[in-house]
Design a protein around this motif. Structure first.
Motif, PDB file in Angstrom:
ATOM      1  N   ALA A  63       8.160  39.355  -2.254  1.00 11.39           N
ATOM      2  CA  ALA A  63       9.599  39.291  -2.527  1.00 11.39           C
ATOM      3  C   ALA A  63      10.005  37.828  -2.698  1.00 11.39           C
ATOM      4  O   ALA A  63       9.514  36.950  -1.985  1.00 11.39           O
ATOM      5  N   THR A  65      13.528  35.135  -3.676  1.00  9.94           N
ATOM      6  CA  THR A  65      14.972  34.995  -3.874  1.00  9.94           C
ATOM      7  C   THR A  65      15.319  33.524  -4.038  1.00  9.94           C
ATOM      8  O   THR A  65      14.652  32.649  -3.481  1.00  9.94           O
ATOM      9  N   LYS A  67      18.561  30.618  -4.001  1.00 10.93           N
ATOM     10  CA  LYS A  67      19.939  30.317  -3.608  1.00 10.93           C
ATOM     11  C   LYS A  67      20.235  28.846  -3.893  1.00 10.93           C
ATOM     12  O   LYS A  67      19.870  27.981  -3.110  1.00 10.93           O
ATOM     13  N   ALA A  71      14.669  28.104  -2.718  1.00  8.36           N
ATOM     14  CA  ALA A  71      14.035  29.340  -3.181  1.00  8.36           C
ATOM     15  C   ALA A  71      12.935  29.705  -2.192  1.00  8.36           C
ATOM     16  O   ALA A  71      12.219  28.831  -1.686  1.00  8.36           O
ATOM     17  N   ARG A  94      13.160  42.671   0.804  1.00 11.14           N
ATOM     18  CA  ARG A  94      14.239  41.893   0.189  1.00 11.14           C
ATOM     19  C   ARG A  94      15.069  41.172   1.264  1.00 11.14           C
ATOM     20  O   ARG A  94      15.416  39.984   1.125  1.00 11.14           O
ATOM     21  N   ASN A  95      15.383  41.872   2.348  1.00 15.23           N
ATOM     22  CA  ASN A  95      16.189  41.286   3.419  1.00 15.23           C
ATOM     23  C   ASN A  95      15.445  40.183   4.162  1.00 15.23           C
ATOM     24  O   ASN A  95      16.048  39.184   4.595  1.00 15.23           O
ATOM     25  N   ALA A  97      13.244  38.171   2.839  1.00 16.67           N
ATOM     26  CA  ALA A  97      13.325  37.000   1.962  1.00 16.67           C
ATOM     27  C   ALA A  97      14.703  36.348   2.060  1.00 16.67           C
ATOM     28  O   ALA A  97      14.831  35.117   2.066  1.00 16.67           O
ATOM     29  N   GLU A  98      15.735  37.168   2.151  1.00 22.97           N
ATOM     30  CA  GLU A  98      17.107  36.666   2.265  1.00 22.97           C
ATOM     31  C   GLU A  98      17.297  35.890   3.570  1.00 22.97           C
ATOM     32  O   GLU A  98      17.917  34.814   3.587  1.00 22.97           O
ATOM     33  N   THR A 102      18.095  31.830   3.677  1.00 21.65           N
ATOM     34  CA  THR A 102      19.351  31.436   4.330  1.00 21.65           C
ATOM     35  C   THR A 102      19.099  30.467   5.480  1.00 21.65           C
ATOM     36  O   THR A 102      19.825  29.481   5.658  1.00 21.65           O
ATOM     37  N   SER A 154      11.645  31.549 -11.830  1.00 20.61           N
ATOM     38  CA  SER A 154      10.879  32.538 -11.072  1.00 20.61           C
ATOM     39  C   SER A 154      10.343  33.609 -12.011  1.00 20.61           C
ATOM     40  O   SER A 154      10.860  33.807 -13.113  1.00 20.61           O
ATOM     41  N   GLY A 163      13.002  40.952  -8.212  1.00 21.42           N
ATOM     42  CA  GLY A 163      12.563  40.112  -7.102  1.00 21.42           C
ATOM     43  C   GLY A 163      11.500  40.719  -6.221  1.00 21.42           C
ATOM     44  O   GLY A 163      11.112  40.124  -5.217  1.00 21.42           O
TER      45      GLY A 163
END
Length: 311
Positions: A63, A65, A67, A71, A94-95, A97-98, A102, A154, A163
């Protein structure tokens, strides 16, 4: 004398593409040492492999992501490919990676200890997913790229969702130039990286031991009976070819619009369109399960054992 098993011969053959008997002879000569066997075959000109790549063995998802100035790419493993199609597992990857992007984290334990969007920690979210889906799952690794100003490119190969997929690449470009131009360039380079799997950004980023090993192979393979100064030139020329294979900036571009140029030249040529200098700061390429040995099993035997009540 070391016992050379069929499994060892098979492993060396997969790494080098050399013939079975050549692999067996190589392993006999080096007492069963796989890496020494690779070098032995290369010195004899029997191996086409210039570098080794990990075998894709584990299942799950990669995964990624992006921002603004950061990245992240992570790998979350499962036991079977079926789980990768599960929406809950996809949301988990996904979460995670988030959370990593963050918090700007790459340490697996630190990510697992971080707060999860739905409550609890990432570690408890993984545990809950294991209990719900019924398979073991692990957060294997994570990587972060950052820029002060610039953009990221990406690419996700075999994507199951935006993603999420099997091979993920993130590329960082440091520049004050036009973001849309940088993103386009970054995406092109990311596809190139996915296809060519470079070992390092440039020669200075290569492991010195790897470079010394390459020099030794080149000297022993091509320098027999030649004067030292001739061998030195042979090694120098060979290293340039080696860098074109394994260093991103030296690799010939596979981008259709930039044929006959290296990636380094492509970046330089894009500066005019971007309106500012561009620095290719870094890249990360994750291929699902690379380097993980997957246990082989006899499916028919498992079914028979289950039918007889032995499993």
């Amino acid at each position: 004398m070391a016992i050379i098993s069929a499994a060892l011969v098979k492993e060396l053959r997969e790494k080098t593409g050399a013939g079975m008997m050549d692999c067996k002879n190589a392993l006999t000569e080096v007492a069963g040492d796989i890496e020494a066997g690779v070098d032995w075959l290369r010195k004899k000109g029997l191996s086409k492999a210039a570098k080794k790549s990990g075998r894709i063995a584990a299942e799950g998802l990669v995964a990624l992501t992006v921002k603004t100035t950061d990245a992240v790419i992570v790998e979350v493993n499962s036991e079977t490919d079926f789980v990768a199609r599960n929406e809950d597992f996809q949301a988990l990857a996904r979460n995670i990676a988030e959370v990593a992007v963050t918090q700007k984290l790459t340490d697996v334990e630190a990510i697992k200890a971080s707060a999860y969007p739905a409550g609890g920690t990432v570690e408890t979210a993984i545990a809950n997913a294991i209990a719900t889906i019924g398979e073991n799952m692990t957060l294997r690794r994570a990587a972060l790229l950052s820029v002060t100003q610039g953009a990221f490119g990406s690419y996700m190969h075999n994507a199951v969702s935006p993603g999420l997929g099997k091979i993920g690449v993130i590329v960082a470009l440091e520049s004050t130039g036009k973001v849309d131009v940088l993103q386009t360039l970054g995406g092109q380079i990311a596809k190139h990286v996915a296809a060519t799997n470079p070992q390092a950004l440039d020669s200075s980023a290569l492991d010195p031991e790897v470079v010394e090993r390459e020099k030794k192979v080149l000297a022993e393979k091509n320098g027999a009976g030649k004067p030292a100064h001739v061998v030195e030139k042979i090694v120098e020329s060979g290293l340039k070819s080696y860098y074109k294979e394994v260093c991103l900036v030296d690799q010939p571009s596979i981008i259709p619009d930039h044929a006959n140029k290296t990636i380094g030249q492509v970046v330089k040529d894009t500066e005019a369109a971007a309106g500012a200098p561009i620095v290719l700061k870094g890249f990360v390429r994750y291929a699902l399960g690379e380097g993980i040995e997957k246990q082989e099993s006899d499916f028919a035997a498992e079914v028979a054992a289950a039918a007889s009540g032995q499993a």
